[in-house]
Design a protein around this motif. Sequence first.
Motif, PDB file in Angstrom:
ATOM      1  N   THR A 109       0.874  -1.226   0.100  1.00  0.00           N
ATOM      2  CA  THR A 109      -0.107  -0.052  -0.001  1.00  0.00           C
ATOM      3  C   THR A 109       0.905   1.381   0.032  1.00  0.00           C
ATOM      4  N   SER A 110       2.079   1.313   0.703  1.00  0.00           N
ATOM      5  CA  SER A 110       2.876   2.397   0.915  1.00  0.00           C
ATOM      6  C   SER A 110       3.387   2.659  -0.665  1.00  0.00           C
ATOM      7  N   ALA A 111       3.929   1.614  -1.260  1.00  0.00           N
ATOM      8  CA  ALA A 111       4.474   1.790  -2.573  1.00  0.00           C
ATOM      9  C   ALA A 111       3.439   2.449  -3.358  1.00  0.00           C
ATOM     10  N   ASP A 112       2.174   1.951  -3.387  1.00  0.00           N
ATOM     11  CA  ASP A 112       1.303   2.326  -4.587  1.00  0.00           C
ATOM     12  C   ASP A 112       0.549   3.696  -4.076  1.00  0.00           C
ATOM     13  N   VAL A 113       0.537   4.115  -2.826  1.00  0.00           N
ATOM     14  CA  VAL A 113      -0.144   5.500  -2.414  1.00  0.00           C
ATOM     15  C   VAL A 113       0.622   6.587  -2.711  1.00  0.00           C
ATOM     16  N   SER A 114       2.047   6.520  -2.008  1.00  0.00           N
ATOM     17  CA  SER A 114       2.923   7.465  -2.009  1.00  0.00           C
ATOM     18  C   SER A 114       4.061   7.219  -2.530  1.00  0.00           C
ATOM     19  N   GLY A 115       4.280   5.906  -3.133  1.00  0.00           N
ATOM     20  CA  GLY A 115       5.554   5.807  -3.755  1.00  0.00           C
ATOM     21  C   GLY A 115       6.734   5.477  -2.818  1.00  0.00           C
ATOM     22  N   ALA A 116       6.592   5.479  -1.522  1.00  0.00           N
ATOM     23  CA  ALA A 116       7.449   4.969  -0.524  1.00  0.00           C
ATOM     24  C   ALA A 116       8.065   3.586  -0.668  1.00  0.00           C
ATOM     25  N   GLY A 117       9.275   3.646  -0.818  1.00  0.00           N
ATOM     26  CA  GLY A 117       9.919   2.243  -1.134  1.00  0.00           C
ATOM     27  C   GLY A 117       9.914   1.607  -2.463  1.00  0.00           C
ATOM     28  N   LEU A 118       9.496   2.453  -3.384  1.00  0.00           N
ATOM     29  CA  LEU A 118       9.443   2.060  -4.861  1.00  0.00           C
ATOM     30  C   LEU A 118      10.885   1.441  -5.325  1.00  0.00           C
ATOM     31  N   GLU A 119      11.876   2.139  -4.820  1.00  0.00           N
ATOM     32  CA  GLU A 119      13.269   2.052  -5.188  1.00  0.00           C
ATOM     33  C   GLU A 119      13.695   0.236  -5.123  1.00  0.00           C
ATOM     34  N   ALA A 120      13.053  -0.275  -4.381  1.00  0.00           N
ATOM     35  CA  ALA A 120      13.010  -1.892  -4.111  1.00  0.00           C
ATOM     36  C   ALA A 120      12.600  -2.710  -5.073  1.00  0.00           C
ATOM     37  N   PHE A 121      11.752  -1.983  -6.152  1.00  0.00           N
ATOM     38  CA  PHE A 121      11.127  -2.497  -7.057  1.00  0.00           C
ATOM     39  C   PHE A 121      11.798  -2.388  -8.648  1.00  0.00           C
ATOM     40  N   ASP A 122      11.881  -3.301  -9.462  1.00  0.00           N
ATOM     41  CA  ASP A 122      12.661  -3.264 -10.662  1.00  0.00           C
ATOM     42  C   ASP A 122      11.545  -2.532 -11.648  1.00  0.00           C
ATOM     43  N   PRO A 123      12.263  -1.287 -12.375  1.00  0.00           N
ATOM     44  CA  PRO A 123      10.952  -0.340 -13.095  1.00  0.00           C
ATOM     45  C   PRO A 123      10.267  -0.869 -14.154  1.00  0.00           C
ATOM     46  N   SER A 124      10.796  -2.342 -14.505  1.00  0.00           N
ATOM     47  CA  SER A 124      10.148  -2.999 -15.597  1.00  0.00           C
ATOM     48  C   SER A 124       9.007  -3.720 -14.947  1.00  0.00           C
TER      49      SER A 124
END
Length: 201
Positions: free
Chosen positions: A132-147
């Motif tokens: 939920t954090s990644a999807d709502v505010s982008g928190a922690g998105l760096e943990a995921f491959d952009p692809s």
Amino acid sequence: MLIEVAGVRVPAGRATEAARLVCEEYADEALYHHSVRSFFFGAAWAEARGLDFDRELFFVSALLHDLGLVPPFDSHTLSFEEAGGHLARVFTAGLGWPTERRDRAAELIVLHMRDDVAPEVDVESRLLQVGTSADVSGAGLEAFDPSFTDTLVGAYPRLGFSKSFVRLFQDQAERKPGCAAAQLVAGNWAERTFSNPLDQS
């Protein structure tokens, strides 16, 4: 519904299909997509770390976690996550889940709005927080491959999610000033949500 996105699979079974149907029926399309993306983010995070988790429990909780925000299930006294927890207990009773498992579904939903839970303490709750954090505010998105994120958003588009979700939280904050959503609204959460990199493409 796509059962696999970038190698991450949705669990099969009656509980999964029932949760999907209920979320799709009661949430608007943007909120439904958010719920599904939250599952995929959390599951991908777990798989990347080799964490074993209850995929069915996590999926059901992810699909139900925001239904306390929609009018049929919105409580005038309880925070939306607490109302959602009660909804999950009723929903899973209909599936025949035992009390302990029903309690776990409710717990995941309540805890996703609380302080971070360590994965070694409660892996499924941590996954819902991560997703939920990644999807709502982008928190922690760096943990995921952009692809991965590109594929996920392509499969389940944003559809103006940030604006509609901030409005839902602002409504909760106005009517329930002591709730966790109100605490977020009082800070810079809305600005962070509007600047989520997932919306910048």
